[in-house]
Every structure is written in structure tokens, then in C-alpha cells.
Design an enzyme around this catalytic site. Structure first.
Site: not given
Length: 393
Positions: A79, A232-233, A333
């Protein structure tokens, strides 16, 4: 029966090319919802590699590397979107209240340099994410006791703005995207430090693997698709874009390095399960066997608070085997770190995988089959169990 397939061989990965591509991708802001620029960049890369591709209506990219057998095919999924923020409110003090795009803690945005994008593509502004009480000289110990969360931070815009009206005059509006500066750095000993390694390091590894196959002029047995997703996130991931004939899919993403995990920063991780459930038994063990056969440093891991493109595809109804491999990443993250050796290992495993046949070359060519053809003997049977008598008639 299918024809015999040559044994996959380790292909040289153009690490300098991969490194330069990674740095280029990291410098392109691409929070979920604002990915057009990075997809144009990736399209140019694929054009240079002479790998044909298409884009979906929403902007995901599907490239194709033709194999001896075109259908069914396999897919490698990565992604291009990252976590980010959006403007929630123009504050009376001339600063911005923001909300997260994707799941991440405000703790790791405090102090971050950012860009605020307006609806005018020619106008953007720099800024910094700060806690509401940002100066010990002003608030003393309160800077340490204030809460942590998105309601406790604000964006200071690098313009002479002191009211909501001043912000509006700049063209800043609710819903504008706010992107963290990646600030990438590769140390002399190979550590890669940057925001958004998830999943730009995965994109670089996947493209390096496809380049290696292309450069070596390998006639791969099965057509391979490269799907680069854009959401995707926020959980959408590979929910669209895959061809219906894809029999198996390997997603590449960050592998979580932490004291409570098994992944390491120097090699490739084969995920056995994430928060949505186990990955395909046979495909994961095939990937592990490839690692062992070719001497790739690898680990098995289970991720409790993690989902990837795989989950979105399966939940959308994709009928395929699915697995996840990753480059070990510390502080995912947050202030992320991995190594060039981990990214290279992922690229090497992917290139080996592309040279292999489908997990079950005969069975996986069709969506339905008979029990006699079902390859159940490949899965170890449980130990024989006996029923203990209770002593009652």
C-alpha cells in the site's frame, strides 16, 4: 498435471536502486485520501521497468508480469497510503485542531513538522504539531501532567495567524489534509529511520523484486500481479482492484518489532496470524520453507493489534490463499526504524516466490473440485486421541 517448474534461484537485488526509490517515496506525502501524486510517481517507475499496469477508478494500481500460465494468477500487494491527519476545526487562537487519518497515537505527533494542504494545489503551509501546553517556561510542570490524545494537541501554522478568520483567509478549511514530514535518514550501518516506512519500504521491496525478475529475464511459471492500494490505513486496502482469477496473494507490510513480539529488524517476518485470524496454512509454510532453503534470516510472528491488505481482500469476498510477510519495524506508526537488510530480505523472498508455482499447482487452478483432489494430506494430522471411560454404564 502441470509441467515441472525450475527450482527458484536467489536473484540479485539492485539495493542502490531500491534505496533511492525508498527515499523518493518517503519524500512524497501520501496520507490516505491524498495519494494521486505518489501513484503518478509509481506509474513512472513501472513505465521505466517496462511493466504494464492499469489504474482503478479510485486510483489503485495493478501491474502485470506475464508468466507461462496466465490464469489463474498470483498477486503481491503493498500500500502507498500512510497515516496522517485532517483539519477538524479552525481555532480562535489561530491554530488547528486535527483528527487522525488511520490509527495512531497523538503522542507520536507531538513535535512533528507537517504540511497543511489546501484545496488549491498551488497553496500549502508548513506547521508543527504541539501539545496545548508546549512551554515549560509558561506552564512549569503542567507540560508533563497534561493529557495525551488528539484533543490535547494543535497545529501551529507558520504564518501570522491569530484567529479562525486569519486561518480562513489563508484558504485553510475543515477537512484539509495534514501530512507528517517523513524526515528519512539511512545511517552508515544500514538503519533506516523515517515516518511512513509502513508501507513505503514494502513498496520499494516489491518493486525491487519485480525488477530483479525482469532484469534476470526469468520466465516465471505463473502471471504475477502487483497491486498497490491506496486506503490500507483506514481498512479498505485490497478490497478492490484484484482480478477474479488470483489464486493466492502475499501482502508485504511492516512487521512489528517490540519486546512482546518475535519480529526482528534485520530479517523477514512471516506472519502466522493477525487480529483477523490465521493466514493460509499451506502458503505461509511454503514461504517459511523458501526462507530456510535459501538461508534468509526469518522469523514467525503473530500480530494482535494489526490488520493488512489481506484482511480487506478476504472480507470483500476474495477466494484465494493469503499470507503476509514483513520487514521488521521498530515503533510502528510512530518514529519508525528498520534496516536495509530487512527490506532486502523481503525483496529476495518475494523474487523467489515469484519464480515458484502456485502452492498447489493442480488444485489451485480451479475454484471448485472434488474431495479426492483436495490436497488435505499436505496438512499434518492431529495426534491420535482416545476417549477415557467415565466408569458409568
Amino acid at each position: 498435471m502441470t509441467a515441472s517448474v525450475p527450482t527458484p534461484k536467489m536473484l540479485p537485488i539492485d539495493e542502490e536502486w531500491m534505496r533511492e526509490l525508498l527515499l523518493k517515496l518517503l519524500l512524497i506525502p501520501s496520507p490516505t485520501g491524498r495519494t494521486d501524486q505518489i501513484m503518478h510517481c509509481l506509474g513512472e517507475v513501472l513505465t521505466d521497468l517496462d511493466i504494464p499496469f492499469e489504474l482503478t477508478r479510485r486510483g489503485a494500481l495493478l501491474a502485470t508480469l506475464r508468466g507461462q500460465r496466465h490464469s489463474p494468477s498470483r498477486a503481491v500487494v503493498v500500500h502507498s497510503d500512510t497515516i496522517g491527519m485532517a483539519v477538524r476545526r479552525l481555532k480562535a487562537n489561530g491554530r488547528l485542531q486535527v483528527v487522525p487519518i488511520g490509527t495512531h497515537s497523538a503522542r507520536f505527533s507531538e513535535g512533528a513538522r507537517v504540511t497543511i494542504f489546501t484545496d488549491d494545489p498551488q497553496v500549502s503551509y508548513s506547521g508543527t504539531v504541539l501539545p496545548l501546553k508546549a512551554s515549560g517556561h509558561a506552564y512549569d510542570d503542567e507540560v508533563d501532567t497534561q493529557g495525551v490524545g488528539w484533543d490535547h494537541v494543535e497545529v501551529r501554522v507558520d504564518e501570522p495567524v491569530y484567529s479562525a478568520a486569519d486561518l480562513a483567509e489563508l484558504g485553510i478549511q475543515v477537512g484539509d489534509f495534514v501530512a507528517h514530514h517523513a524526515l528519512p535518514e539511512i545511517t552508515p550501518n544500514g538503519y533506516v529511520k523515517s515516518r511512513h516506512l509502513d508501507d513505503k519500504a514494502g513498496v520499494a521491496a516489491a518493486l525491487a523484486a519485480f525488477k530483479a525478475v525482469r532484469d534476470a529475464k526469468v520466465d516465471i511459471p505463473v502471471t504475477a500481479r502487483l497491486l498497490i492500494t491506496i486506503a490500507e490505513e483506514v481498512g479498505h486496502g485490497a478490497s478492490h482492484g484484484l482480478h477474479a482469477d488470483v489464486a493466492e496473494m502475499v501482502s508485504i507490510d511492516s512487521a512489528v518489532v517490540a519486546p512482546v513480539q518475535e519480529s526482528v529488524e534485520t530479517g523477514v517476518t512471516v506472519a502466522m496470524q493477525d487480529m483477523t485470524g490465521p493466514f493460509d496454512f499451506h502458503l505461509t509454510r511454503k514461504l517459511l520453507a523458501v526462507c530456510a532453503e535459501h538461508g534468509l534470516e526469518h522469523r514467525r510472528d503473530v500480530f494482535h493489534h494489526y490488520r493488512s491488505d489481506v484482511a480487506a481482500a478476504i472480507e470483500a469476498g476474495a477466494e484465494m490463499r493469503a499470507a503476509l510477510i514483513g520487514f521488521g519495524t521498530d515503533a510502528t506508526h510512530g518514529h519508525e526504524r528498520t534496516t536495509m537488510s530487512a527490506i532486502r530480505s523481503v525483496a529476495e523472498l518475494t523474487a523467489l516466490y515469484l519464480q515458484s508455482d502456485l502452492t498447489f499447482a493442480d488444485w489451485d487452478t480451479t475454484r471448485l473440485g472434488t474431495l479426492e483432489d483436495f490436497p488435505s494430506e499436505e496438512q499434518p494430522a492431529p495426534a491420535q486421541q482416545t476417549v477415557e471411560s467415565s466408569g458409568q454404564a
